[in-house]
Scaffold this motif. Structure first.
Motif, PDB file in Angstrom:
ATOM      1  N   ALA A   2     107.748 -64.412  64.520  1.00 32.92           N
ATOM      2  CA  ALA A   2     107.842 -63.991  66.398  1.00 32.92           C
ATOM      3  C   ALA A   2     107.339 -65.487  66.782  1.00 32.92           C
ATOM      4  O   ALA A   2     106.820 -66.426  66.277  1.00 32.92           O
ATOM      5  N   SER A   3     107.980 -65.734  68.024  1.00 33.03           N
ATOM      6  CA  SER A   3     107.731 -67.060  68.776  1.00 33.03           C
ATOM      7  C   SER A   3     107.658 -66.749  70.014  1.00 33.03           C
ATOM      8  O   SER A   3     107.965 -65.610  70.613  1.00 33.03           O
ATOM      9  N   LYS A  17     103.851 -63.970  60.535  1.00 34.63           N
ATOM     10  CA  LYS A  17     103.861 -62.425  60.282  1.00 34.63           C
ATOM     11  C   LYS A  17     104.141 -61.668  61.415  1.00 34.63           C
ATOM     12  O   LYS A  17     104.204 -62.137  62.452  1.00 34.63           O
ATOM     13  N   SER A  18     104.540 -60.228  61.046  1.00 39.04           N
ATOM     14  CA  SER A  18     104.911 -59.281  62.295  1.00 39.04           C
ATOM     15  C   SER A  18     103.609 -58.886  62.567  1.00 39.04           C
ATOM     16  O   SER A  18     102.642 -58.745  62.268  1.00 39.04           O
ATOM     17  N   PHE A  44      98.257 -59.910  66.087  1.00 41.56           N
ATOM     18  CA  PHE A  44      98.643 -60.476  64.845  1.00 41.56           C
ATOM     19  C   PHE A  44      97.405 -60.917  64.059  1.00 41.56           C
ATOM     20  O   PHE A  44      96.455 -61.130  64.369  1.00 41.56           O
ATOM     21  N   PRO A  45      97.719 -61.174  62.806  1.00 41.11           N
ATOM     22  CA  PRO A  45      96.560 -61.877  61.946  1.00 41.11           C
ATOM     23  C   PRO A  45      96.386 -63.104  62.404  1.00 41.11           C
ATOM     24  O   PRO A  45      97.250 -63.867  62.683  1.00 41.11           O
ATOM     25  N   THR A  46      95.119 -63.297  62.713  1.00 45.29           N
ATOM     26  CA  THR A  46      94.875 -64.739  63.315  1.00 45.29           C
ATOM     27  C   THR A  46      95.274 -66.067  62.457  1.00 45.29           C
ATOM     28  O   THR A  46      95.833 -66.933  63.107  1.00 45.29           O
ATOM     29  N   SER A 100     110.776 -57.181  65.861  1.00 40.01           N
ATOM     30  CA  SER A 100     109.600 -56.557  65.176  1.00 40.01           C
ATOM     31  C   SER A 100     108.522 -56.170  66.229  1.00 40.01           C
ATOM     32  O   SER A 100     107.584 -55.715  65.614  1.00 40.01           O
ATOM     33  N   ILE A 101     108.518 -56.158  67.396  1.00 42.04           N
ATOM     34  CA  ILE A 101     107.622 -55.811  68.215  1.00 42.04           C
ATOM     35  C   ILE A 101     107.510 -54.339  68.297  1.00 42.04           C
ATOM     36  O   ILE A 101     108.296 -53.426  68.918  1.00 42.04           O
TER      37      ILE A 101
END
Ligand SMILES: [Zn+2]
Ligand SMILES: [Zn+2]
Length: 128
Positions: A2-3, A17-18, A44-46, A100-101
């Motif tokens: 993701a961006s 990651k998603s 998100f995972p940090t 993927s959101i």
């Protein structure tokens, strides 16, 4: 995976990651900082979030820090002190090409909800 960026694009980020979930937070800090009835956060995972330029950090309470762009003021993220492994990204800052959101899983802090806003009947959990 993701961006995203702030409104002026000074702050940009990518994630490797998603996201795990999306929540709509109606707390007073989210309302005030965003100027909107609620803030949508994607978790998100940090360790997967890479900031190309670091946003400005605001220690918004004794439990959390929030970030924003020092140039345009866009809200970018929130971190809870007791959950350092999760970074909540303001969902509106994500670029549109992210497939993927997830859809919202919960509306939270409804006890502080703006009185004029009606929570949609979208099937998401509701937490006071
Ligand atoms: Zn900006
Ligand atoms: Zn909130």
């Amino acid at each position: 995976m993701a961006s995203g960026s702030c409104a002026c694009k000074y702050i940009q980020y990518k994630t490797s990651k998603s996201p795990t979930r999306l929540v709509n937070c109606h707390c007073i800090e989210c309302r005030k900082q965003s100027g909107a009835p609620y803030l949508s956060f994607v978790h998100f995972p940090t360790s997967s979030v890479n900031w190309e330029t670091d946003p400005t950090v605001w220690k918004s309470s004794d439990k959390a820090s929030r970030t924003f762009c020092p140039r345009c003021g866009s809200v970018l993220s929130m971190n809870l002190d007791n959950e350092p492994d999760t970074t909540a990204i303001a969902a509106g800052t994500l670029d549109d090409d992210n497939s993927s959101i997830p859809t919202p899983s919960a509306h939270i802090f409804l006890a502080e909800k703006a009185s004029w806003f009606q929570v949609p009947d979208d099937g998401a959990e509701r937490w006071e």
